[in-house]
Scaffold this motif. Structure first.
Motif, PDB file in Angstrom:
ATOM      1  N   ASP A  81     -13.383  -4.507  -1.037  1.00  0.00           N
ATOM      2  CA  ASP A  81     -12.735  -4.152   0.222  1.00  0.00           C
ATOM      3  C   ASP A  81     -13.379  -4.878   1.398  1.00  0.00           C
ATOM      4  N   SER A  82     -13.351  -4.272   2.584  1.00  0.00           N
ATOM      5  CA  SER A  82     -13.897  -4.929   3.774  1.00  0.00           C
ATOM      6  C   SER A  82     -15.407  -5.124   3.695  1.00  0.00           C
ATOM      7  N   TRP A  83     -16.095  -4.267   2.957  1.00  0.00           N
ATOM      8  CA  TRP A  83     -17.530  -4.473   2.782  1.00  0.00           C
ATOM      9  C   TRP A  83     -17.768  -5.793   2.056  1.00  0.00           C
ATOM     10  N   THR A  84     -16.951  -6.055   1.030  1.00  0.00           N
ATOM     11  CA  THR A  84     -17.071  -7.307   0.289  1.00  0.00           C
ATOM     12  C   THR A  84     -16.740  -8.502   1.175  1.00  0.00           C
ATOM     13  N   SER A  85     -15.759  -8.359   2.051  1.00  0.00           N
ATOM     14  CA  SER A  85     -15.346  -9.476   2.906  1.00  0.00           C
ATOM     15  C   SER A  85     -16.400  -9.838   3.945  1.00  0.00           C
ATOM     16  N   GLY A  86     -17.414  -8.973   4.103  1.00  0.00           N
ATOM     17  CA  GLY A  86     -18.462  -9.256   5.081  1.00  0.00           C
ATOM     18  C   GLY A  86     -18.154  -8.742   6.464  1.00  0.00           C
ATOM     19  N   ALA A 114     -10.607  -7.434   0.787  1.00  0.00           N
ATOM     20  CA  ALA A 114      -9.437  -7.118   1.618  1.00  0.00           C
ATOM     21  C   ALA A 114      -9.656  -5.751   2.249  1.00  0.00           C
ATOM     22  N   GLY A 115      -9.749  -5.715   3.561  1.00  0.00           N
ATOM     23  CA  GLY A 115     -10.037  -4.488   4.276  1.00  0.00           C
ATOM     24  C   GLY A 115      -9.005  -3.394   4.067  1.00  0.00           C
ATOM     25  N   GLY A 116      -9.495  -2.170   3.950  1.00  0.00           N
ATOM     26  CA  GLY A 116      -8.624  -1.010   3.830  1.00  0.00           C
ATOM     27  C   GLY A 116      -8.086  -0.744   2.439  1.00  0.00           C
ATOM     28  N   GLY A 126      -0.389  -3.695   3.734  1.00  0.00           N
ATOM     29  CA  GLY A 126       0.430  -3.867   2.536  1.00  0.00           C
ATOM     30  C   GLY A 126      -0.075  -4.944   1.593  1.00  0.00           C
ATOM     31  N   VAL A 127      -1.376  -5.183   1.635  1.00  0.00           N
ATOM     32  CA  VAL A 127      -1.964  -6.193   0.746  1.00  0.00           C
ATOM     33  C   VAL A 127      -1.819  -5.779  -0.707  1.00  0.00           C
ATOM     34  N   GLY A 128      -1.889  -4.482  -0.961  1.00  0.00           N
ATOM     35  CA  GLY A 128      -1.790  -3.971  -2.323  1.00  0.00           C
ATOM     36  C   GLY A 128      -3.100  -3.352  -2.765  1.00  0.00           C
ATOM     37  N   ASN A 129      -3.022  -2.411  -3.686  1.00  0.00           N
ATOM     38  CA  ASN A 129      -4.244  -1.809  -4.211  1.00  0.00           C
ATOM     39  C   ASN A 129      -4.948  -2.801  -5.134  1.00  0.00           C
ATOM     40  N   TYR A 130      -6.074  -2.396  -5.671  1.00  0.00           N
ATOM     41  CA  TYR A 130      -6.860  -3.321  -6.487  1.00  0.00           C
ATOM     42  C   TYR A 130      -6.063  -3.859  -7.674  1.00  0.00           C
ATOM     43  N   LEU A 131      -5.290  -2.994  -8.304  1.00  0.00           N
ATOM     44  CA  LEU A 131      -4.520  -3.437  -9.462  1.00  0.00           C
ATOM     45  C   LEU A 131      -3.514  -4.512  -9.077  1.00  0.00           C
ATOM     46  N   ASN A 153     -12.264   3.638   0.237  1.00  0.00           N
ATOM     47  CA  ASN A 153     -10.945   3.801   0.866  1.00  0.00           C
ATOM     48  C   ASN A 153     -10.003   4.680   0.046  1.00  0.00           C
ATOM     49  N   ASP A 154     -10.532   5.348  -0.964  1.00  0.00           N
ATOM     50  CA  ASP A 154      -9.684   6.170  -1.831  1.00  0.00           C
ATOM     51  C   ASP A 154      -9.933   7.662  -1.660  1.00  0.00           C
ATOM     52  N   PHE A 155     -10.389   8.064  -0.483  1.00  0.00           N
ATOM     53  CA  PHE A 155     -10.678   9.474  -0.245  1.00  0.00           C
ATOM     54  C   PHE A 155      -9.405  10.315  -0.150  1.00  0.00           C
ATOM     55  N   LYS A 156      -8.383   9.814   0.544  1.00  0.00           N
ATOM     56  CA  LYS A 156      -7.204  10.633   0.835  1.00  0.00           C
ATOM     57  C   LYS A 156      -6.283  10.785  -0.362  1.00  0.00           C
ATOM     58  N   ASP A 157      -5.997   9.696  -1.046  1.00  0.00           N
ATOM     59  CA  ASP A 157      -5.055   9.731  -2.167  1.00  0.00           C
ATOM     60  C   ASP A 157      -5.757   9.191  -3.396  1.00  0.00           C
ATOM     61  N   ASN A 158      -6.188  10.094  -4.268  1.00  0.00           N
ATOM     62  CA  ASN A 158      -6.932   9.649  -5.447  1.00  0.00           C
ATOM     63  C   ASN A 158      -6.572  10.426  -6.701  1.00  0.00           C
ATOM     64  N   ALA A 159      -5.343  10.944  -6.751  1.00  0.00           N
ATOM     65  CA  ALA A 159      -4.932  11.758  -7.891  1.00  0.00           C
ATOM     66  C   ALA A 159      -4.972  10.965  -9.198  1.00  0.00           C
TER      67      ALA A 159
END
Length: 265
Positions: A81-86, A114-116, A126-131, A153-159
């Motif tokens: 995510d954004s941490w990886t992007s620096g 990719a942030g977020g 709308g970049v897309g999730n990791y998959l 970034n998966d706190f809200k929706d992680n079912a």
């Protein structure tokens, strides 16, 4: 007047004639076939789900996780995510991903952040999730170490977090066929029960996929006594110094996954 011819009564089985039973059997077979076709049409299981079920059924086997082969000159790819992007490092090339590759002596460090985004979260742009992001990548036969970082970034929706992690790793193996894969979990600036729960899910999914897992949560990379030195309060991301610290922790954890160097006699 001729005598009426005698016709023997048809044999019956349970009240029905032999031909009657044939008709009944044919009808039942037809109905059963129709039901099977209908069921297959409406409940077809996607290949990805079959793959998930097989991986989770296996439950993971720690003995199948090979020690990391870390050597200078290899290509390292960091995906996250954004941490990886620096983000928040000045410049972004001083982000932990670039630093990890440099400190491992990598010939090339590919940074795919990719942030977020997360395993579930597609991000605001709308970049897309990791998959989805992993599926969009070309096959890379040169990378020897693939680090997948994320979860914050998966706190809200992680079912369905666990399933998506397993699928992401499966696709990563196709896209990076010669790479050893390591998962690095979230490093929240502030610890919470939700962070611990997500960390547990990530670790379980990694183990089910026979991938080593590094847990910043369990190793207390960020705590009350160092959060101010690691996290920039204006961005809630690691500062330049924070990225350097994260890189130190990651290199230490990766080295611990490698076999010990032979002792000189």
């Amino acid at each position: 007047m001729s005598a009426p011819q005698f016709k023997p009564p048809a044999k019956t089985y349970g009240g029905a004639t032999a031909w009657g039973w044939v008709v009944i059997v044919v009808c039942c077979v037809g109905m059963l076939a129709g039901l099977v076709v209908f069921a297959l049409r409406d409940t077809a299981v996607p290949a990805s789900q079959i793959e998930n079920d097989a991986l989770f059924a296996a439950g993971g086997d720690p003995s199948r996780i090979r020690p990391l082969a870390l050597y200078r000159g290899q290509k390292v790819t960091v995906f996250g995510d954004s941490w990886t992007s620096g983000y928040s490092a000045d410049p972004p090339t001083l982000g932990f991903a670039h630093l990890v590759g440099s400190r491992l002596g990598a010939s090339v460090t590919a940074v795919l952040g990719a942030g977020g985004t997360g395993y579930v979260n597609p991000g605001k742009k709308g970049v897309g999730n990791y998959l989805a992001r992993m599926r969009a990548l070309p096959v890379d036969p040169d990378t020897r170490l693939l680090i997948i970082q994320g979860g914050l970034n998966d706190f809200k929706d992680n079912a369905n977090l666990a399933e998506l992690v397993v699928q992401t790793i499966a696709v990563a193996r196709q896209k990076f066929p010669k790479a050893q894969i390591v998962m690095v979990g979230l490093a929240p600036p502030k610890m919470s029960n939700s962070a611990r729960r997500i960390d547990t899910v990530l670790q379980s999914a990694a183990e089910a996929s026979n991938v080593p897992y590094i847990s910043p949560v369990q190793e207390d990379w960020i705590a009350e006594d160092n959060v101010a030195a690691v996290i920039d309060p204006s961005t809630e991301h690691p500062s330049t110094a924070g990225h350097a610290y994260i890189a130190d922790q990651m290199v230490r954890a990766l080295t611990a996954l490698a076999p010990p160097a032979p002792s000189e006699s």
